[in-house]
Motif scaffolding. Structure first.
Motif, short mmCIF file in Angstrom:
data_model
loop_
_atom_site.label_atom_id
_atom_site.label_comp_id
_atom_site.label_asym_id
_atom_site.label_seq_id
_atom_site.Cartn_x
_atom_site.Cartn_y
_atom_site.Cartn_z
N ALA A 10 0.87 -1.18 0.00
CA ALA A 10 0.00 0.00 0.00
C ALA A 10 0.90 1.22 0.00
CB ALA A 10 -0.91 0.02 1.22
N VAL A 11 0.58 2.18 -0.84
CA VAL A 11 1.35 3.43 -0.89
C VAL A 11 0.43 4.58 -0.47
CG1 VAL A 11 2.70 5.01 -2.32
CG2 VAL A 11 2.82 2.55 -2.75
N PHE A 12 0.93 5.37 0.49
CA PHE A 12 0.21 6.56 0.96
C PHE A 12 0.93 7.77 0.37
CE2 PHE A 12 -2.21 5.17 4.97
CZ PHE A 12 -2.18 3.82 4.63
N ALA A 13 0.19 8.65 -0.29
CA ALA A 13 0.80 9.83 -0.91
C ALA A 13 -0.17 10.99 -0.87
CB ALA A 13 1.20 9.53 -2.36
N LYS A 18 -1.10 -2.80 -4.32
CA LYS A 18 -2.49 -3.24 -4.24
C LYS A 18 -3.44 -2.06 -4.07
CE LYS A 18 -4.98 -7.14 -3.88
NZ LYS A 18 -5.22 -7.88 -2.64
N LEU A 19 -2.97 -1.00 -3.39
CA LEU A 19 -3.85 0.15 -3.20
C LEU A 19 -3.05 1.40 -2.88
CD1 LEU A 19 -4.37 0.93 0.12
CD2 LEU A 19 -5.27 -1.37 0.02
N VAL A 20 -3.72 2.53 -3.11
CA VAL A 20 -3.15 3.85 -2.84
C VAL A 20 -4.13 4.61 -1.95
CG1 VAL A 20 -2.45 6.06 -3.85
CG2 VAL A 20 -1.88 3.91 -5.01
N ILE A 21 -3.62 5.22 -0.90
CA ILE A 21 -4.43 6.06 -0.02
C ILE A 21 -3.86 7.47 -0.04
CG2 ILE A 21 -5.05 6.51 2.40
CD1 ILE A 21 -5.26 3.49 2.81
N SER A 22 -4.74 8.45 -0.20
CA SER A 22 -4.31 9.85 -0.17
C SER A 22 -5.25 10.64 0.73
CB SER A 22 -4.31 10.46 -1.57
OG SER A 22 -3.85 11.80 -1.52
N ASN A 23 -4.69 11.62 1.44
CA ASN A 23 -5.51 12.53 2.24
C ASN A 23 -5.90 13.77 1.44
OD1 ASN A 23 -2.82 13.41 2.22
ND2 ASN A 23 -3.07 14.55 4.12
N ASN A 24 -5.61 13.73 0.13
CA ASN A 24 -5.89 14.87 -0.76
C ASN A 24 -6.68 14.34 -1.95
OD1 ASN A 24 -5.81 16.95 -2.62
ND2 ASN A 24 -3.58 17.05 -2.74
N HIS A 52 -9.54 8.17 -1.10
CA HIS A 52 -9.33 9.46 -0.46
C HIS A 52 -9.85 9.33 0.96
CE1 HIS A 52 -11.02 13.68 0.41
NE2 HIS A 52 -9.74 13.64 0.77
N ILE A 53 -8.94 9.35 1.92
CA ILE A 53 -9.32 9.26 3.33
C ILE A 53 -8.66 10.41 4.06
CG2 ILE A 53 -9.29 7.83 5.41
CD1 ILE A 53 -8.97 5.39 3.61
N SER A 54 -9.50 11.31 4.57
CA SER A 54 -8.97 12.47 5.29
C SER A 54 -9.99 12.91 6.33
CB SER A 54 -8.68 13.62 4.32
OG SER A 54 -9.91 14.18 3.85
N GLN A 55 -9.59 13.87 7.14
CA GLN A 55 -10.51 14.38 8.17
C GLN A 55 -11.66 15.18 7.57
OE1 GLN A 55 -7.41 15.96 10.84
NE2 GLN A 55 -8.32 14.66 12.41
N LYS A 56 -11.54 15.59 6.33
CA LYS A 56 -12.68 16.21 5.64
C LYS A 56 -13.78 15.17 5.43
CE LYS A 56 -10.27 19.86 3.11
NZ LYS A 56 -9.80 20.32 1.80
N TYR A 80 3.61 11.52 2.02
CA TYR A 80 2.33 11.53 2.71
C TYR A 80 2.46 12.48 3.90
CZ TYR A 80 -1.94 9.71 4.89
OH TYR A 80 -3.19 9.56 5.44
N LEU A 81 1.71 13.57 3.86
CA LEU A 81 1.94 14.66 4.81
C LEU A 81 0.97 14.63 5.98
CD1 LEU A 81 2.63 17.53 2.24
CD2 LEU A 81 4.25 15.94 3.31
N LYS A 82 0.76 13.43 6.50
CA LYS A 82 -0.08 13.31 7.69
C LYS A 82 0.48 12.20 8.56
CE LYS A 82 -4.85 12.88 9.26
NZ LYS A 82 -4.40 12.39 10.54
N MET A 83 0.45 12.42 9.86
CA MET A 83 0.91 11.40 10.79
C MET A 83 -0.11 10.27 10.85
SD MET A 83 3.23 10.39 12.93
CE MET A 83 4.24 11.75 13.48
N LEU A 84 0.36 9.04 10.74
CA LEU A 84 -0.54 7.90 10.87
C LEU A 84 -0.97 7.73 12.33
CD1 LEU A 84 1.20 5.23 8.60
CD2 LEU A 84 -0.88 6.52 8.10
#
Length: 198
Positions: free
Chosen positions: A4-7, A31-37, A55-59, A88-92
């Motif tokens: 999984a790549v977070f970007a 297998k998957l990509v997660i972005s907070n943007n 797209h998974i973020s606090q928004k 990836y500019l968010k703390m996990l």
């Protein structure tokens, strides 16, 4: 292995890993990509390659606990073996860090422990390196823990700083090395030269 790549933004490191897998240089699969943007190029790259993108973020999920649970459920469903944070500019969250302890890696555009920590990302790093008149910069790949850029360093590659470098010129040279270095390190993980956590 399933990766999984977070970007958060451009996703060029993501593309390097995808290309390495497609060419057979890396015996793994993104297998998957997660972005907070939601507008990140990383999600577009995933779509272009037929890879699941989220797209998974606090928004979308304001509650941190629920956000972490959503990430965990997606990782579990897709049987992810390791995670790469590629810009990836968010703390996990703690639950993700614990579940994937020693299996989360970050790519940092400098030779840690110098030029790391909160706020030290992207062009901020390259400006700081040049202002300090360093002769060598580079790429660090390290395990991720609860503190920015402080996890165990697993591999580093040096990149020279030229006398008249601008931050942009240095950034381009470091990024080019990042792409090839990533493939080397992913292969070291797959071959067991760099151990994954249990």
């Amino acid at each position: 292995m399933n990766i999984a790549v977070f970007a958060s933004h451009g996703g060029s490191d993501l593309q390097a890993i995808i290309d390495g897998c497609k060419s057979g240089k890396v015996n793994s699969k993104v297998k998957l990509v997660i972005s907070n943007n939601s507008n990140s190029m990383a999600l577009q790259r995933a779509e272009n390659e037929g890879i699941l993108g989220y797209h998974i973020s606090q928004k979308v999920i304001p509650d941190n606990g629920k956000l972490d649970n959503k990430i965990l459920s997606i990782l579990d469903e897709n049987e992810i073996d390791m995670i790469f944070l590629a810009g990836y500019l968010k703390m996990l969250g703690t639950s993700v860090l614990q579940k994937y302890s020693n299996r989360i890696f970050n790519i940092h555009p400098a030779l840690l422990p110098k030029y790391g920590g909160k706020g030290m990302y992207g062009m901020n790093v390259h400006k700081a390196v040049i202002e300090a008149r360093e002769k060598i910069s580079g790429v660090t790949i390290h395990r991720v823990n609860e503190k920015y850029d402080s996890g165990e360093i697993v591999a580093q590659a040096e990149v020279p700083v030229m006398p008249n470098d601008t931050p942009e010129e240095l950034a381009a040279r470091v990024l080019e090395r990042e792409h090839s270095f990533l493939i080397e390190v992913v292969n070291d993980i797959i071959s067991g030269n760099i151990k994954l956590g249990e």
